[in-house]
Scaffold this motif. Structure first.
Motif, mmCIF file in Angstrom:
data_model
loop_
_atom_site.group_PDB
_atom_site.id
_atom_site.type_symbol
_atom_site.label_atom_id
_atom_site.label_comp_id
_atom_site.label_asym_id
_atom_site.label_seq_id
_atom_site.Cartn_x
_atom_site.Cartn_y
_atom_site.Cartn_z
ATOM 1 N N GLN A 46 57.270 31.432 43.367
ATOM 2 C CA GLN A 46 56.357 30.554 42.646
ATOM 3 C C GLN A 46 56.531 30.743 41.140
ATOM 4 O OE1 GLN A 46 52.643 32.089 44.187
ATOM 5 N NE2 GLN A 46 52.420 33.523 42.492
ATOM 6 N N LYS A 47 55.966 29.813 40.381
ATOM 7 C CA LYS A 47 55.939 29.878 38.920
ATOM 8 C C LYS A 47 57.320 30.127 38.315
ATOM 9 C CE LYS A 47 51.110 31.297 38.651
ATOM 10 N NZ LYS A 47 50.126 32.281 38.130
ATOM 11 N N GLU A 48 58.317 29.407 38.823
ATOM 12 C CA GLU A 48 59.644 29.489 38.232
ATOM 13 C C GLU A 48 59.612 28.803 36.869
ATOM 14 O OE1 GLU A 48 58.913 28.267 41.253
ATOM 15 O OE2 GLU A 48 60.435 28.794 42.758
ATOM 16 N N ARG A 49 60.062 29.513 35.849
ATOM 17 C CA ARG A 49 60.013 28.991 34.482
ATOM 18 C C ARG A 49 61.375 29.176 33.811
ATOM 19 N NH1 ARG A 49 55.948 27.423 36.443
ATOM 20 N NH2 ARG A 49 53.782 27.749 35.740
ATOM 21 N N GLY A 50 62.010 28.091 33.436
ATOM 22 C CA GLY A 50 63.278 28.164 32.731
ATOM 23 C C GLY A 50 63.073 28.338 31.233
ATOM 24 N N SER A 51 64.015 28.991 30.570
ATOM 25 C CA SER A 51 63.950 29.200 29.122
ATOM 26 C C SER A 51 64.851 28.185 28.414
ATOM 27 C CB SER A 51 64.407 30.616 28.762
ATOM 28 O OG SER A 51 65.794 30.761 28.995
ATOM 29 N N GLY A 52 64.778 28.193 27.080
ATOM 30 C CA GLY A 52 65.682 27.356 26.314
ATOM 31 C C GLY A 52 67.131 27.724 26.565
ATOM 32 N N GLN A 53 67.369 28.995 26.882
ATOM 33 C CA GLN A 53 68.736 29.442 27.145
ATOM 34 C C GLN A 53 69.267 28.824 28.433
ATOM 35 O OE1 GLN A 53 70.436 31.280 24.888
ATOM 36 N NE2 GLN A 53 72.209 30.874 26.172
ATOM 37 N N LEU A 54 68.395 28.656 29.443
ATOM 38 C CA LEU A 54 68.820 28.003 30.678
ATOM 39 C C LEU A 54 69.241 26.563 30.394
ATOM 40 C CD1 LEU A 54 69.087 28.159 33.800
ATOM 41 C CD2 LEU A 54 66.755 27.256 33.923
ATOM 42 N N THR A 55 68.474 25.883 29.568
ATOM 43 C CA THR A 55 68.827 24.515 29.193
ATOM 44 C C THR A 55 70.160 24.486 28.444
ATOM 45 O OG1 THR A 55 66.488 23.912 29.051
ATOM 46 C CG2 THR A 55 68.070 22.476 27.922
ATOM 47 N N ALA A 56 70.370 25.453 27.552
ATOM 48 C CA ALA A 56 71.620 25.500 26.794
ATOM 49 C C ALA A 56 72.826 25.696 27.706
ATOM 50 C CB ALA A 56 71.548 26.622 25.763
ATOM 51 N N VAL A 57 72.627 26.449 28.794
ATOM 52 C CA VAL A 57 73.738 26.725 29.718
ATOM 53 C C VAL A 57 74.002 25.548 30.644
ATOM 54 C CG1 VAL A 57 74.433 28.161 31.681
ATOM 55 C CG2 VAL A 57 73.455 29.227 29.647
ATOM 56 N N LEU A 58 72.931 24.913 31.158
ATOM 57 C CA LEU A 58 73.095 23.902 32.199
ATOM 58 C C LEU A 58 73.000 22.466 31.699
ATOM 59 C CD1 LEU A 58 71.040 25.406 35.179
ATOM 60 C CD2 LEU A 58 73.489 25.618 34.709
ATOM 61 N N ASN A 59 72.309 22.253 30.580
ATOM 62 C CA ASN A 59 72.044 20.876 30.169
ATOM 63 C C ASN A 59 72.012 20.773 28.644
ATOM 64 O OD1 ASN A 59 71.541 18.173 30.773
ATOM 65 N ND2 ASN A 59 69.315 18.436 30.734
ATOM 66 N N THR A 60 73.097 21.221 28.020
ATOM 67 C CA THR A 60 73.178 21.267 26.551
ATOM 68 C C THR A 60 72.860 19.914 25.931
ATOM 69 O OG1 THR A 60 74.912 22.948 26.742
ATOM 70 C CG2 THR A 60 74.652 21.870 24.604
ATOM 71 N N GLY A 61 71.869 19.922 25.029
ATOM 72 C CA GLY A 61 71.497 18.693 24.338
ATOM 73 C C GLY A 61 70.572 17.792 25.128
ATOM 74 N N GLY A 62 70.286 18.169 26.375
ATOM 75 C CA GLY A 62 69.431 17.340 27.219
ATOM 76 C C GLY A 62 68.028 17.898 27.340
ATOM 77 N N PRO A 63 67.195 17.302 28.221
ATOM 78 C CA PRO A 63 65.835 17.794 28.418
ATOM 79 C C PRO A 63 65.839 19.194 29.046
ATOM 80 C CG PRO A 63 66.382 16.112 30.037
ATOM 81 C CD PRO A 63 67.490 16.113 29.039
ATOM 82 N N GLY A 64 64.702 19.880 28.940
ATOM 83 C CA GLY A 64 64.601 21.241 29.452
ATOM 84 C C GLY A 64 64.940 21.353 30.929
ATOM 85 N N ALA A 65 65.772 22.324 31.274
ATOM 86 C CA ALA A 65 66.170 22.536 32.663
ATOM 87 C C ALA A 65 65.096 23.320 33.407
ATOM 88 C CB ALA A 65 67.501 23.274 32.724
ATOM 89 N N THR A 66 64.806 22.914 34.635
ATOM 90 C CA THR A 66 63.868 23.619 35.500
ATOM 91 C C THR A 66 64.579 23.966 36.809
ATOM 92 O OG1 THR A 66 63.038 21.557 36.461
ATOM 93 C CG2 THR A 66 61.906 22.400 34.496
ATOM 94 N N PHE A 67 63.904 24.746 37.641
ATOM 95 C CA PHE A 67 64.524 25.120 38.918
ATOM 96 C C PHE A 67 63.455 25.509 39.926
ATOM 97 C CE2 PHE A 67 63.797 29.057 36.826
ATOM 98 C CZ PHE A 67 63.704 30.055 37.788
ATOM 99 N N LYS A 68 63.842 25.560 41.187
ATOM 100 C CA LYS A 68 62.967 25.984 42.278
ATOM 101 C C LYS A 68 63.767 26.855 43.220
ATOM 102 C CE LYS A 68 59.131 25.977 44.690
ATOM 103 N NZ LYS A 68 59.468 27.242 45.404
ATOM 104 N N LEU A 69 63.147 27.971 43.669
ATOM 105 C CA LEU A 69 63.774 28.881 44.627
ATOM 106 C C LEU A 69 63.203 28.639 46.018
ATOM 107 C CD1 LEU A 69 63.603 32.116 42.445
ATOM 108 C CD2 LEU A 69 65.692 30.881 43.062
#
Length: 226
Positions: free
Chosen positions: A140-163
Motif C-alpha cells: 500500500q501507499k506506493e509513492r514514486g519520487s521525482g527520480q523515478l519520473t526522471a528514470v522512466l518518464n523523462t520530461g513527462g508527468p510524474g511516474a507512479t506504480f503499484k505492487l
C-alpha cells in the motif's frame, strides 16, 4: 522505537527476579509484544522496455513493533498469528541506475499464520522451536519520487506504480526463555520466499524477488483461557 525497546527491557527486569518454572502446555494461550526488523534480500529483474537495459531496484529495511497470539494445540505443537504495523521500505536504483538514489517508498503489511513445533517438555525453561507459515503480503501507499519520473518518464508527468499483493511461504526458527510462571522472552528469525511485480504508470513492469529476512525480539505472557 527506542522507547519500545526500553519498555521491553524494563518489563523483563521487573519480572526476572521472580524466576520460576512456567508451562507452555496444551490449551495455553501465548501473547507477545516486541520489535521486528525486516531486511529484504532483493533479486531484481529489469524494468521492461523501453527502459534502459539493466534498470533494477533495491529495497531497504525497516523496523516496527510486532505482536503475536499463539495457542498450544498440544504440549509440543502450537499455532501462531503474527501481526503488526505496516513496514515502510525505501526503493532505490540498482543495476545500470545504481547511485540514482531514492526512487520510491512503499508500505507492506504481511500477516503470517504459523504452525510450530516446540522442542523439550512443556515446563522447560528454554524451548527452541521451528515453524512453517503462510504469509499474505499486502502492499500500500506506493509513492514514486521525482527520480523515478526522471528514470522512466523523462520530461513527462510524474511516474507512479503499484505492487501486486502476494501469498508466500515463511520458515521460522526461534526459542522462548521462561522468566516466571506467566512471563517469557521470545526471539526468532523468519525467512519468507516472496516475489511481486511492479506495474508502472508508464506501462512498464518489473518482477522483484524480495525474500525478506526478519529478526525479532519480544516479551510474552502465557495464560489459560480468556
Amino acid at each position: 522505537m527506542k522507547n519500545t525497546v526500553k519498555l521491553l527491557a524494563l518489563v523483563a527486569a521487573m519480572t526476572v527476579a521472580s524466576a520460576a518454572s512456567a508451562q507452555q502446555s496444551t490449551g495455553t494461550w501465548l501473547g507477545t509484544l516486541g520489535v521486528n526488523k525486516i531486511t529484504p534480500k532483493v533479486d531484481s529483474g529489469d524494468v521492461s522496455a523501453p527502459a534502459l537495459p539493466g534498470t533494477k531496484t533495491d529495497v531497504g529495511s525497516d523496523t516496527k513493533p510486532r505482536f503475536t497470539i499463539g495457542y498450544m494445540l498440544t504440549d509440543n505443537i502450537s499455532a501462531e498469528l503474527d501481526l503488526g504495523l505496516p513496514y515502510k521500505h525505501e526503493l532505490s536504483g540498482a543495476g545500470s541506475i545504481q547511485g540514482t538514489g531514492k526512487l520510491a517508498t512503499a508500505e507492506v503489511l504481511p500477516p503470517t499464520l504459523f504452525v510450530q513445533y516446540r522442542f523439550l517438555n512443556a515446563n522447560s525453561t528454554f524451548r527452541p522451536y521451528v515453524g512453517v507459515g503462510y504469509t499474505y503480503a499486502m502492499f500500500q501507499k506506493e509513492r514514486g519520487s521525482g527520480q523515478l519520473t526522471a528514470v522512466l518518464n523523462t520530461g513527462g508527468p510524474g511516474a507512479t506504480f503499484k505492487l501486486d499483493d502476494k501469498s508466500a511461504a515463511s520458515f521460522q526458527l526461534g526459542g522462548t526463555f521462561k522468566i516466571n510462571e506467566k512471563w517469557f522472552l521470545d526471539a526468532s528469525v523468519i525467512k519468507t520466499k516472496l516475489k511481486t511485480t511492479a506495474h508502472y504508470s508508464t506501462g512498464q513492469t518489473q518482477d522483484v524477488r524480495l525474500d525478506p529476512l526478519a529478526v525479532n525480539f519480544s516479551i510474552g505472557y502465557a495464560f489459560k483461557g480468556f
